[in-house]
Design an enzyme around this catalytic site. Structure first.
Site, PDB file in Angstrom:
ATOM      1  N   GLU A  91      -2.932   2.170  -4.720  1.00 33.17           N
ATOM      2  CA  GLU A  91      -2.628   0.576  -5.003  1.00 33.17           C
ATOM      3  C   GLU A  91      -3.792   0.338  -6.504  1.00 33.17           C
ATOM      4  O   GLU A  91      -4.989   0.202  -5.877  1.00 33.17           O
ATOM      5  CB  GLU A  91      -2.391   0.339  -4.064  1.00 33.17           C
ATOM      6  CG  GLU A  91      -1.090   0.006  -3.639  1.00 33.17           C
ATOM      7  CD  GLU A  91      -0.683  -0.726  -2.463  1.00 33.17           C
ATOM      8  OE1 GLU A  91      -1.497  -2.062  -2.655  1.00 33.17           O
ATOM      9  OE2 GLU A  91      -0.275  -0.802  -1.412  1.00 33.17           O
ATOM     10  N   GLN A 150      -1.098   5.843   8.576  1.00 30.02           N
ATOM     11  CA  GLN A 150       0.386   5.966   9.099  1.00 30.02           C
ATOM     12  C   GLN A 150       1.008   7.112   8.319  1.00 30.02           C
ATOM     13  O   GLN A 150       1.738   8.111   9.065  1.00 30.02           O
ATOM     14  CB  GLN A 150       1.558   5.071   8.848  1.00 30.02           C
ATOM     15  CG  GLN A 150       1.365   3.788  10.001  1.00 30.02           C
ATOM     16  CD  GLN A 150       2.149   2.592   9.761  1.00 30.02           C
ATOM     17  OE1 GLN A 150       2.083   2.359   8.569  1.00 30.02           O
ATOM     18  NE2 GLN A 150       2.303   2.158  10.702  1.00 30.02           N
TER      19      GLN A 150
END
Length: 346
Positions: free
Chosen positions: A92, A281
């Site tokens: 990001e 994750q």
């Protein structure tokens, strides 16, 4: 004192935005000759060289934007697309949605719009400067590639505007059950401006408003420019949904997108940021462990009134009264991955 600090912070962010805009305008337009318009200079072709790789780029590139509400599978989608040999997404940027947010403030405020016009900053100048800045960030914050993508969740709020800046870009709109998204935001302490993490009802209401805006953006773009993808279905049926995604993006099929975990941290592979909440994750294989973690964790009064608290749940295909929900049966490989991760083997 707290209000004073918040006002100071807003003023600093606003000033920083103006500085960024001024820098981009200066960098791109200083060398413009009298017979070259600002727009022509901004959309000109540029060159990026890193090591022995050189690419040319401009606003006509078929960029890929991945957006959606935070904790809705944007990082997983980014990692899966990033595993494709032709694509580089990267972490990001955080700065792109902030710049888009400041542009929205400038254009919505009558006072700021007048100030910009008086300063000679027309919509054309603003669009040229913002597109130039966004393009530089996307292209140069990682390695060269055949295709580039950006994953900043809140860029979805500006999907229509981005499609105007980049006429060949396509957008993937990640959708997740809002109850799961908000439970994840609260449990992982994801900081979002305006969200009180101790108030599930208020968070759901704000989710509803934000996702309605994103949904409208995607609808306005139409099916040729924006593809909605439900996180639950991507997780349960990754091959089926990634085939659909790659067709939408005009990318050839590659098995690598189903095994993104094999490319994390590898040269030319997937680079993850330690500051992103989903990093721990997505290093694992695709599994269904996170789908229903929210069940039993929502205050009863909110559960009882969920259909009214978040009407977008039904609009997006979720049953607001289903506790637990039925998202579907996972593919065999996903079911196997899920069991292995539950057993601590991954």
């Amino acid at each position: 004192m707290r209000t004073w600090r918040m006002n100071c912070r807003k003023a600093l962010l606003y000033s920083a935005g103006l500085c960024v805009l001024s820098f981009v305008v200066y960098s791109y337009f200083l060398s413009c000759s009298d017979d070259i318009t600002i727009l022509e200079k901004a959309v000109g072709t540029h060159t990026y060289t890193l090591g022995n790789q050189t690419i040319q780029y401009d606003r006509s590139l078929p960029l890929i934007f991945i957006g959606g509400f935070p904790r809705s599978g944007t990082t997983l989608m980014r990692a899966m697309i990033d595993a494709h040999p032709d694509v580089r997404c990267g972490e990001e940027t955080r700065i792109i949605p902030r710049l888009l947010g400041m542009r929205q403030h400038w254009t919505k405020s009558a006072k700021e719009s007048v100030r910009l016009r008086e300063a000679g900053i027309s919509d054309r100048v603003l669009d040229s400067a913002i597109s130039a800045f966004i393009l530089e960030v996307i292209i140069k914050h990682g390695e060269p590639a055949k295709r580039f993508c950006n994953k900043d969740p809140f860029t979805m709020k500006s999907g229509v505007y981005l499609s105007r800046l980049f006429p060949n870009a396509k957008v993937i709109f990640m959708i997740r059950d809002g109850r799961a998204a908000i439970h994840s935001v609260i449990s992982r302490k994801v900081s979002i401006t305006g969200f009180a993490l101790n108030n599930f009802r208020l968070c759901m209401q704000k989710w509803d408003k934000a996702v309605e805006n994103m949904h409208n953006q995607c609808t306005s773009l139409g099916p040729s420019r924006c593809l909605p993808v439900h996180y639950e279905q991507l997780v349960l049926h990754p091959r089926q949904y990634m085939e659909r995604v790659l067709r939408f993006l005009n990318l050839p099929w590659s098995e690598t997108v189903l095994h993104h975990e094999d490319y994390v941290g590898k040269p030319g592979g997937i680079s993850l940021s330690k500051t992103e909440k989903s990093t721990d994750q997505v290093v694992k294989s695709i599994n269904a462990n996170a789908l229903s973690k929210w069940v039993g964790k929502i205050p009863k009064d909110v559960v009882d009134e969920m259909a009214d608290v978040a009407p977008m749940l039904r609009t997006l295909g979720y049953d607001p009264n289903a506790n637990p929900p039925s998202y579907g049966i996972p593919d065999k490989e996903v079911a196997r991955n899920t069991e292995q991760i539950k057993a601590g083997r991954f």
